[in-house]
Structures are given as C-alpha cells and as structure tokens.
Design a protein around this motif. Structure first.
Motif, PDB file in Angstrom:
ATOM      1  N   PHE A 232       0.830  -1.197   0.000  1.00  0.00           N
ATOM      2  CA  PHE A 232       0.000   0.000   0.000  1.00  0.00           C
ATOM      3  C   PHE A 232       0.867   1.249   0.000  1.00  0.00           C
ATOM      4  CE2 PHE A 232      -3.002  -2.712   2.805  1.00  0.00           C
ATOM      5  CZ  PHE A 232      -3.524  -3.334   1.681  1.00  0.00           C
ATOM      6  N   LYS A 233       0.518   2.189  -0.835  1.00  0.00           N
ATOM      7  CA  LYS A 233       1.102   3.533  -0.774  1.00  0.00           C
ATOM      8  C   LYS A 233      -0.010   4.465  -0.340  1.00  0.00           C
ATOM      9  CE  LYS A 233       3.820   6.876  -3.415  1.00  0.00           C
ATOM     10  NZ  LYS A 233       4.404   7.201  -4.757  1.00  0.00           N
ATOM     11  N   GLY A 234      -0.058   4.699   0.958  1.00  0.00           N
ATOM     12  CA  GLY A 234      -1.163   5.435   1.549  1.00  0.00           C
ATOM     13  C   GLY A 234      -1.767   4.623   2.674  1.00  0.00           C
ATOM     14  N   PRO A 235      -2.866   5.067   3.250  1.00  0.00           N
ATOM     15  CA  PRO A 235      -3.482   4.352   4.368  1.00  0.00           C
ATOM     16  C   PRO A 235      -4.071   3.021   3.914  1.00  0.00           C
ATOM     17  CG  PRO A 235      -4.903   6.131   3.620  1.00  0.00           C
ATOM     18  CD  PRO A 235      -3.604   6.302   2.888  1.00  0.00           C
ATOM     19  N   PRO A 236      -4.150   2.040   4.825  1.00  0.00           N
ATOM     20  CA  PRO A 236      -4.740   0.762   4.449  1.00  0.00           C
ATOM     21  C   PRO A 236      -6.152   0.945   3.901  1.00  0.00           C
ATOM     22  CG  PRO A 236      -3.709   0.612   6.600  1.00  0.00           C
ATOM     23  CD  PRO A 236      -3.710   2.058   6.235  1.00  0.00           C
ATOM     24  N   PRO A 237      -6.457   0.381   2.743  1.00  0.00           N
ATOM     25  CA  PRO A 237      -7.796   0.528   2.176  1.00  0.00           C
ATOM     26  C   PRO A 237      -8.806  -0.378   2.869  1.00  0.00           C
ATOM     27  CG  PRO A 237      -6.451  -0.831   0.753  1.00  0.00           C
ATOM     28  CD  PRO A 237      -5.551  -0.377   1.875  1.00  0.00           C
ATOM     29  N   GLN A 238     -10.039  -0.256   2.465  1.00  0.00           N
ATOM     30  CA  GLN A 238     -11.115  -1.085   2.994  1.00  0.00           C
ATOM     31  C   GLN A 238     -10.818  -2.557   2.716  1.00  0.00           C
ATOM     32  OE1 GLN A 238     -13.750   0.049   4.694  1.00  0.00           O
ATOM     33  NE2 GLN A 238     -14.750  -1.925   4.931  1.00  0.00           N
ATOM     34  N   PRO A 239     -10.827  -3.430   3.751  1.00  0.00           N
ATOM     35  CA  PRO A 239     -10.587  -4.858   3.507  1.00  0.00           C
ATOM     36  C   PRO A 239     -11.563  -5.417   2.479  1.00  0.00           C
ATOM     37  CG  PRO A 239     -10.504  -4.388   5.853  1.00  0.00           C
ATOM     38  CD  PRO A 239     -10.994  -3.131   5.182  1.00  0.00           C
ATOM     39  N   GLY A 240     -11.041  -6.209   1.565  1.00  0.00           N
ATOM     40  CA  GLY A 240     -11.877  -6.808   0.531  1.00  0.00           C
ATOM     41  C   GLY A 240     -12.293  -5.848  -0.562  1.00  0.00           C
ATOM     42  N   GLY A 241     -11.700  -4.661  -0.578  1.00  0.00           N
ATOM     43  CA  GLY A 241     -12.120  -3.649  -1.536  1.00  0.00           C
ATOM     44  C   GLY A 241     -11.696  -3.957  -2.961  1.00  0.00           C
TER      45      GLY A 241
END
Length: 300
Positions: A232-241
């Motif tokens: 990830f480059k940035g905050p962790p995205p929504q799981p399963g997104g």
C-alpha cells in the motif's frame, strides 16, 4: 529476527488412519499421497469436479497415522466430504483437538528444529512433528504439537512468541494464500493461486478430482488472473475492496495487514509491473504489485 512461534488458531488437525488412508486420498487430492512419510510433508487441495477450490491443507505422516492440518472452522466440512468418498475403505477420520498447529519462523528456526531448509522436510520433534513449509521454505516451518504444552516446550528450545502480526506480514509479503481468506470457495482455480509453483500439484500422479480443468488451464494458457502480494502507498484501504485501474475494475483485495495484502489481479493489470502507466488504486490508496521470485506469471 530471533526464532519465533505463532499458534495458528485458525488451523486445526485431523487424524486419518487405517490401511487404505493413502489410497483414499490419492484419487481425490491434487498432490501425491503415496509419497508422504515421516520425513516428507506435502501441501494439497480438494477441488470440485469442475476444478474449483474447496479446501487446502498440509499432510504429514507419523507412524500409521496421516495428520492433515487445515482451516479449523471448515474442517468438519472437509471431513464430511472425505467421508462421502470413503465407502468401504478401511479408513477412520478423527479430529485431533489435542494438537495445536504452530508456525515456527525467523533466524535459526530450522536449526532449532534440526530440519533442513527443504520444502516439506519433516521429522518428529518437540513432542510432536514439524516440517518445513511444503509451499516455500522461506515461510518457515509448521508443527503439530500438544496443545497444553507447546509454548513451554518451544520457549525452552529457544523460540520466542512472535511480535504481533510478524508471521502474517511474512506470509503476505511472500504471497502465500491462506485458505478461504484468499481462495474463493467453488470459484478459485489452483493455477490462479500459485499451486503449481508452490508444489501443491503432482502432474505425474494420475487423475484426481478436478484434474482435467486444472491441466487444461496449465497447458492451454487459460489463466486470466493471479493472486499476488501488493503493498500500500497510503493508508490501508477497505478490507476486501475493489482494485481499479482508471475506470476499470481489475481485481480485489483478500487477506491484508497495514502494509499490504494478497490481491486477486487480472494479468493485464500486472503487465507493466512495477511501474504501470495508470496506477492501481483501492479507494484513495495506491496499490503496488510486488511479484515474488517464486511466481511465474503467464504472458497476457
């Protein structure tokens, strides 16, 4: 990193006993059950007749017993399915809640367990049995150990409890799938999930359930997507997104931690890895594929 251990509470053991135990599995699973022994473990899958994922597991033998370790919550379903094929075979299937499935990893883990860093190498140790991970030795070892004493035994042998998330970070970074968290039941194929490169298929053993479609995908180049590790480059995205490239959905996230994930991606989205002209995104986070050295991606 000092040698560490982690109790894999999402995994559990099943005992398979009886004189027909290997012959029963041989016609069902993706790997060669006849070559299992106290010095060799294997990783394998049970598929639908259409070649889609149902269960993945490791197998190792000790004495006259085959031990299967798989997903704890889904072990009753796997036991039920194996029982359907048992018919008159001399085989018994018994849960083994007295055993814990433990990951051993980090510097000198193999030396502490007196095991070579060879995929599937196995031996009795620590009052149970341990084996180098059959998929990738860099992932460390698995062990089936007495549940009520494994921590004290391992710590006396020089292992430490893992720092939170350390094993998961190792697994995700190496791109190793973990059951139905990464493999979609009745949808994922073995060729999408790296079973070929990770030694989960024996192409010489003869037929197994789902073998025809699996072989067709391999020899005719029908694979269109793959499970790969991403960062990830940035905050962790929504799981399963969803993962997008421009206005096109090209994949989705599976198991993840704060640094990265295992993602199912279409091959065309990987064609320019690691510097695609149009970045991959999940929400506002940039997704960067990190294809490991063991993985062979087919040409688009």
């Amino acid at each position: 990193m000092a040698p560490c251990y982690r109790h894999l509470e999402n995994r559990a053991a099943l005992k398979i006993e009886g004189e027909d135990r290997k012959n029963l599995l041989q016609g069902l699973i993706s790997n060669d059950a006849l070559t299992l022994g106290r010095d060799r473990a294997a990783w394998a899958a049970l598929l639908t007749p259409q070649g889609k994922f149902l269960h993945e597991f490791c197998l190792v033998e000790q004495g006259e017993t085959l031990f299967l370790e798989g997903e704890a919550e889904r072990l009753p379903d796997l036991t039920r399915r194996l029982t359907l094929y048992k018919l008159r075979s001399k085989v018994t299937l018994t849960p083994a809640p007295e055993l814990a499935v433990v990951a051993l990893f980090g510097a000198d883990a193999n030396e502490k367990a007196t095991l070579p860093k060879i995929a599937g190498a196995a031996k009795p140790v620590f009052d149970g049995i341990a084996f180098a991970d059959p998929r990738l030795p860099d992932l460390g070892l698995r062990a089936l150990l007495p549940r009520n004493s494994f921590a004290a035994t391992l710590e006396s042998a020089g292992f430490e409890p893992e720092q939170p998330g350390a094993y998961e970070r190792l697994r995700i970074g190496l791109g190793i799938p973990d059951g139905s968290r990464d493999l979609e039941i009745e949808k994922t194929t073995l060729m999408e999930a790296g079973f070929d490169e990770l030694g989960g298929i024996d192409w010489k053993k003869g037929c197994f359930i789902g073998q025809e479609l699996t072989a067709r995908m391999r020899y005719r180049g029908l694979v269109k997507r793959r499970l790969v590790p991403v960062v990830f480059k940035g905050p962790p995205p929504q799981p399963g997104g969803e993962i997008t490239q421009g206005d096109k959905v090209v994949g989705e996230l599976r198991s993840q931690d704060n640094l990265g994930a295992i993602a199912l991606l279409r091959l065309e989205a990987l064609d320019e890895t690691p510097h695609p002209s149009t970045p991959l995104q999940s929400g506002s986070t940039t997704i960067i594929p990190s294809v490991p050295s063991w993985m062979r991606l087919p040409k688009v």
